[in-house]
Design an enzyme around this catalytic site. Structure first.
Site, PDB file in Angstrom:
ATOM      1  N   CYS A 129       0.804  -1.220   0.000  1.00 12.93           N
ATOM      2  CA  CYS A 129       0.000   0.000   0.000  1.00 12.93           C
ATOM      3  C   CYS A 129       0.842   1.278   0.000  1.00 12.93           C
ATOM      4  O   CYS A 129       0.313   2.368  -0.220  1.00 12.93           O
ATOM      5  CB  CYS A 129      -0.950  -0.005   1.190  1.00 12.93           C
ATOM      6  SG  CYS A 129      -2.111  -1.390   1.164  1.00 12.93           S
ATOM      7  N   HIS A 148      -3.201   7.000   2.192  1.00 13.61           N
ATOM      8  CA  HIS A 148      -3.634   5.685   1.721  1.00 13.61           C
ATOM      9  C   HIS A 148      -5.032   5.414   2.258  1.00 13.61           C
ATOM     10  O   HIS A 148      -5.300   5.571   3.451  1.00 13.61           O
ATOM     11  CB  HIS A 148      -2.656   4.611   2.192  1.00 13.61           C
ATOM     12  CG  HIS A 148      -3.179   3.227   2.027  1.00 13.61           C
ATOM     13  ND1 HIS A 148      -3.697   2.773   0.836  1.00 13.61           N
ATOM     14  CD2 HIS A 148      -3.293   2.190   2.911  1.00 13.61           C
ATOM     15  CE1 HIS A 148      -4.108   1.527   0.988  1.00 13.61           C
ATOM     16  NE2 HIS A 148      -3.874   1.155   2.236  1.00 13.61           N
ATOM     17  N   ASN A 202     -10.352  -0.258  -0.099  1.00 10.93           N
ATOM     18  CA  ASN A 202      -8.894  -0.172  -0.028  1.00 10.93           C
ATOM     19  C   ASN A 202      -8.306  -0.656  -1.347  1.00 10.93           C
ATOM     20  O   ASN A 202      -8.319  -1.841  -1.642  1.00 10.93           O
ATOM     21  CB  ASN A 202      -8.393  -1.035   1.135  1.00 10.93           C
ATOM     22  CG  ASN A 202      -6.891  -0.994   1.296  1.00 10.93           C
ATOM     23  OD1 ASN A 202      -6.161  -0.581   0.399  1.00 10.93           O
ATOM     24  ND2 ASN A 202      -6.411  -1.440   2.441  1.00 10.93           N
TER      25      ASN A 202
END
Length: 324
Positions: A111, A251, A281
């Site tokens: 990520c 993020h 996500n």
């Protein structure tokens, strides 16, 4: 010579799945998912759609916006943990868009991948590379539904592209990247030996992968401590105050994490650009996708100060300060 962000572009699969559709698959509910993560739906790609082809769609949008031909790109960096080819999909992307000249390679930093890729590209721009295509892309982890230990509603597929070029104007004011391998076990997708073959008395494993494992409490504590810290360090190095920052793009892991980071930075949540509700996500694509949407909606304006910050497996984290 400065590093200037010329354009952005994104591509998202048309097929989307809302929280209610998971209720028959796993023990969860729309209320549980949305209140704990902020996610209401996510986009998934059918088996006929590859990461490379979606990345090419996004790349062509970014190149068009920058008024560049594929042959004018000198480097392609693909940040992904889910390539079509384990040896790397950047070269496949190069071929797909007809960019015959650039070198192309993948970066794997989960990520945090886009942050690492953007910083890497900036270093190449300082050398002899003119225009660089930076890609953040991740796909649904095929075959893990029902097995994955990380809740399945996180899985998505989104592609995002950004074009950097040389300029007297400098978009990237500063950055800081960090890794703490001591915390690696908190978020992993480990290799698993299977189908061992014997050669004499020695067993030789044939590798596969386990399900993703995550210690949610530890990842939460890590993110809400380290992200504000690295952001403050970057801004202090540039003599920029928190109040001077117009937008923060973190993020997009979890709304609660973003809210906690905003609180620790003492900034209003309204300065946090988020799109978790619509995409979930999206791993390495989450920051550039949110950036692209903010640009397309004219939320981000020339001259504004923007902080990007990623965090994830490794454990890795980092921040970049931009002037748009």
């Amino acid at each position: 010579m400065g590093v200037h962000i010329l354009s952005t572009g994104s591509s998202v699969p048309n097929f989307s799945v809302e929280n209610q559709q998971f209720e028959d698959m796993i023990e969860t509910s729309d209320h549980w998912i949305s209140t704990r993560t902020g996610i209401k739906k996510r986009h998934l790609a059918p088996s006929s759609t590859s990461l490379t082809k979606l990345a090419a769609e996004a790349a062509n949008k970014a190149l068009y916006a920058a008024n560049l031909k594929p042959t004018e790109i000198s480097l392609i960096i693909l940040a992904t943990s889910t390539p079509d080819d384990l040896f790397g999909s950047a070269s496949q992307l190069q071929a797909e868009i007809g960019a015959t000249t650039p070198v192309a390679f993948d970066i794997t930093a989960a990520c945090s991948g886009f942050i690492v890729a953007l910083v890497t590209a900036a270093q190449f721009i300082q050398l002899v590379y003119d225009n660089i295509l930076v890609v953040g892309a991740d796909t649904c982890l095929d075959g893990l539904i029902g097995q994955i230990e990380l809740p399945v509603f996180y899985l998505v597929m989104v592609l995002e592209q950004l074009v950097l070029g040389q300029s007297l104007k400098n978009s990237i004011l500063g950055f800081k990247l960090c890794t703490d391998g001591q915390l690696n076990s908190h978020l992993q997708l480990m290799n698993k030996p299977v189908n061992n073959q014997k050669f004499g008395g020695t067993e030789i494993p044939h590798g596969n992968y386990n399900s993703i494992t995550m210690n949610g409490k530890e990842v939460y504590k890590f993110a809400v401590f380290q992200v504000p810290t690295v952001i403050r360090q970057c801004l202090n190095n540039l003599n920029i105050s928190i109040d001077e920052v117009d937008w923060f793009i973190l993020h997009q892991a979890n709304t609660r994490i973003i809210e906690a980071i905003a609180s620790r930075l003492s900034v209003p949540f309204s300065k946090m650009i988020t799109n978790l509700e619509h995409y979930g996500n999206t791993s390495a694509a989450s920051i550039p996708l949110a950036l692209d949407e903010a640009i397309q909606s004219n939320k981000i304006q020339p001259g504004q100060i923007i902080v990007l910050s990623g965090f994830g497996a490794g454990l890795t984290w980092g921040a970049i300060v931009l002037k748009w």
